[in-house]
Design an enzyme around this catalytic site. Structure first.
Site, PDB file in Angstrom:
ATOM      1  N   CYS A  76       0.860  -1.188   0.000  1.00 13.44           N
ATOM      2  CA  CYS A  76       0.000   0.000   0.000  1.00 13.44           C
ATOM      3  C   CYS A  76       0.896   1.237   0.000  1.00 13.44           C
ATOM      4  O   CYS A  76       1.656   1.450   0.951  1.00 13.44           O
ATOM      5  CB  CYS A  76      -0.887  -0.027   1.248  1.00 13.44           C
ATOM      6  SG  CYS A  76      -1.966   1.398   1.360  1.00 13.44           S
ATOM      7  N   ASN A 172      -6.649  -4.065  -8.684  1.00 12.21           N
ATOM      8  CA  ASN A 172      -7.188  -2.712  -8.481  1.00 12.21           C
ATOM      9  C   ASN A 172      -7.433  -2.120  -9.869  1.00 12.21           C
ATOM     10  O   ASN A 172      -6.766  -2.505 -10.841  1.00 12.21           O
ATOM     11  CB  ASN A 172      -6.168  -1.882  -7.700  1.00 12.21           C
ATOM     12  CG  ASN A 172      -5.862  -2.528  -6.363  1.00 12.21           C
ATOM     13  OD1 ASN A 172      -6.640  -2.458  -5.415  1.00 12.21           O
ATOM     14  ND2 ASN A 172      -4.721  -3.227  -6.295  1.00 12.21           N
ATOM     15  N   CYS A 200      -5.236   6.052  -4.285  1.00 11.00           N
ATOM     16  CA  CYS A 200      -4.555   4.758  -4.137  1.00 11.00           C
ATOM     17  C   CYS A 200      -3.103   4.953  -4.576  1.00 11.00           C
ATOM     18  O   CYS A 200      -2.843   5.215  -5.757  1.00 11.00           O
ATOM     19  CB  CYS A 200      -5.252   3.712  -5.018  1.00 11.00           C
ATOM     20  SG  CYS A 200      -4.410   2.127  -5.041  1.00 11.00           S
ATOM     21  N   THR A 202      -0.271   3.010  -4.832  1.00 13.93           N
ATOM     22  CA  THR A 202       0.324   2.124  -5.847  1.00 13.93           C
ATOM     23  C   THR A 202      -0.397   2.300  -7.180  1.00 13.93           C
ATOM     24  O   THR A 202       0.206   2.125  -8.246  1.00 13.93           O
ATOM     25  CB  THR A 202       0.227   0.643  -5.406  1.00 13.93           C
ATOM     26  OG1 THR A 202      -1.125   0.344  -5.025  1.00 13.93           O
ATOM     27  CG2 THR A 202       1.189   0.344  -4.259  1.00 13.93           C
TER      28      THR A 202
HETATM   29  N1  LIG Z   1      -6.159  -2.516  -2.137  1.00 16.00           N
HETATM   30  C1  LIG Z   1      -4.803  -2.804  -2.593  1.00 16.00           C
HETATM   31  C2  LIG Z   1      -3.785  -2.593  -1.452  1.00 16.00           C
HETATM   32  C3  LIG Z   1      -3.783  -1.155  -0.981  1.00 16.00           C
HETATM   33  C4  LIG Z   1      -3.356  -0.252  -2.078  1.00 16.00           C
HETATM   34  C5  LIG Z   1      -3.646   1.226  -1.879  1.00 16.00           C
HETATM   35  N2  LIG Z   1      -4.363   1.612  -0.700  1.00 16.00           N
HETATM   36  C6  LIG Z   1      -2.365   2.037  -2.034  1.00 16.00           C
HETATM   37  O1  LIG Z   1      -2.276   3.154  -1.506  1.00 16.00           O
HETATM   38  O2  LIG Z   1      -1.442   1.543  -2.740  1.00 16.00           O
HETATM   39  C7  LIG Z   1      -4.727  -4.258  -3.051  1.00 16.00           C
HETATM   40  O3  LIG Z   1      -5.416  -5.093  -2.474  1.00 16.00           O
HETATM   41  O4  LIG Z   1      -3.957  -4.512  -3.978  1.00 16.00           O
END
Ligand SMILES: N[C@H](CCC[C@H](N)C(=O)O)C(=O)O
Length: 261
Positions: A76, A172, A200, A202
């Protein structure tokens, strides 16, 4: 039992953070983690992070990340940035950090609530007519759309996330519109939250690299506008992909509290 927690947000992607250096919380307690993230029965967050002692003598700490569904997840980006801010608040670090996460080791710098986080190198971007797919620590489907502000992100994002070729493992989903020669707007449907999040990390990183790879920008410093705020991504081309990738933006302490559990 009473569990102390901290609430952070990075461009509207919000997190419960627990100082788990004494291992108070079990990583297998999916039900508890899901309840802590529940916006009605718990604290409410897109995800939960544990700050833990490092497992080597070169890191300052270890990051463990869970999606709001209570399951441990891939990396994340916004969460990593918020965890660096939390480590600084606790005095575990001063202005820079090395830490381990599920996708490997990361370096980060912090000054005045702005955190610059180095992401893992990216070797491959799968290109197709309708979209691009790459992994920036978490898997991301990236698609350009018209009229992003009106787009039905939840319906269309869910369809892609559960459809072929992703199915149960999922991805995602990022919907993108270009705003300027080195600026893009993105809205993201997040796996494990199973809804649109305000940002988000990533995903923003994936969008910057995908747009460069598609030739829609020739700048290696890209500004990304999310509904929760602005993030910037800088990177260098490598022989096989991208390296020295940094995600930069605010990471803000919101409140601390105690919850009965
Ligand atoms: N939900 C994402 C993980 C968190 C990514 C996101 N909150 C970020 O800031 O990168 C997944 O399951 O791949």
């Amino acid at each position: 039992m009473v569990l102390p927690f901290y609430k952070y947000q990075g461009t509207g992607n919000d997190f419960v953070i627990i100082d788990n250096r004494q291992l108070v919380l079990s990583k297998n307690d999916t039900k508890l983690i899901k309840r802590l993230c529940d916006r009605k029965f718990g604290i409410g967050a897109d995800g939960l992070m544990l700050l833990e002692l490092p497992e080597n003598d070169i890191d300052d700490f270890k990051m463990v990340y869970f999606n709001a569904d209570g399951n441990e997840s891939s990396m994340c980006g916004n969460g990593g940035r918020c965890l660096v801010a939390f480590a600084a608040k606790l005095g575990v670090i001063a202005h820079s950090a090395h830490f381990s996460a599920i996708d490997g080791r990361h370096y980060a710098e912090i000054s005045n609530e702005v955190v610059r986080l180095q992401m893992q190198d990216v070797e491959e971007i799968k290109e197709s007519d309708s979209h691009q797919f790459l992994n920036t620590g978490s898997p991301h489907h990236v698609a350009l759309v018209e009229n992003l502000t009106e787009y039905d992100v939840k319906t269309q994002g869910k369809k892609i996330r559960y459809g072929a070729p992703y199915y149960e493992n999922g991805t995602n989903v990022n919907f993108v519109q270009q705003r300027d020669h080195a600026a893009f707007a993105v809205r993201t449907y997040e796996r494990g939250v199973e809804d649109e999040t305000l940002s988000c990390g990533t995903g923003v990183t994936a969008v910057a690299l995908a747009m460069f790879s598609k030739g829609l920008t020739d700048s290696n410093q890209v500004m990304i506008e999310t509904p929760g705020g602005e993030l910037s991504v800088s990177f260098e081309k490598s022989e096989t992909g991208f390296k020295n990738i940094f995600l930069t933006g605010p990471a803000t302490f919101v409140f601390k509290g105690e919850i009965a559990w």
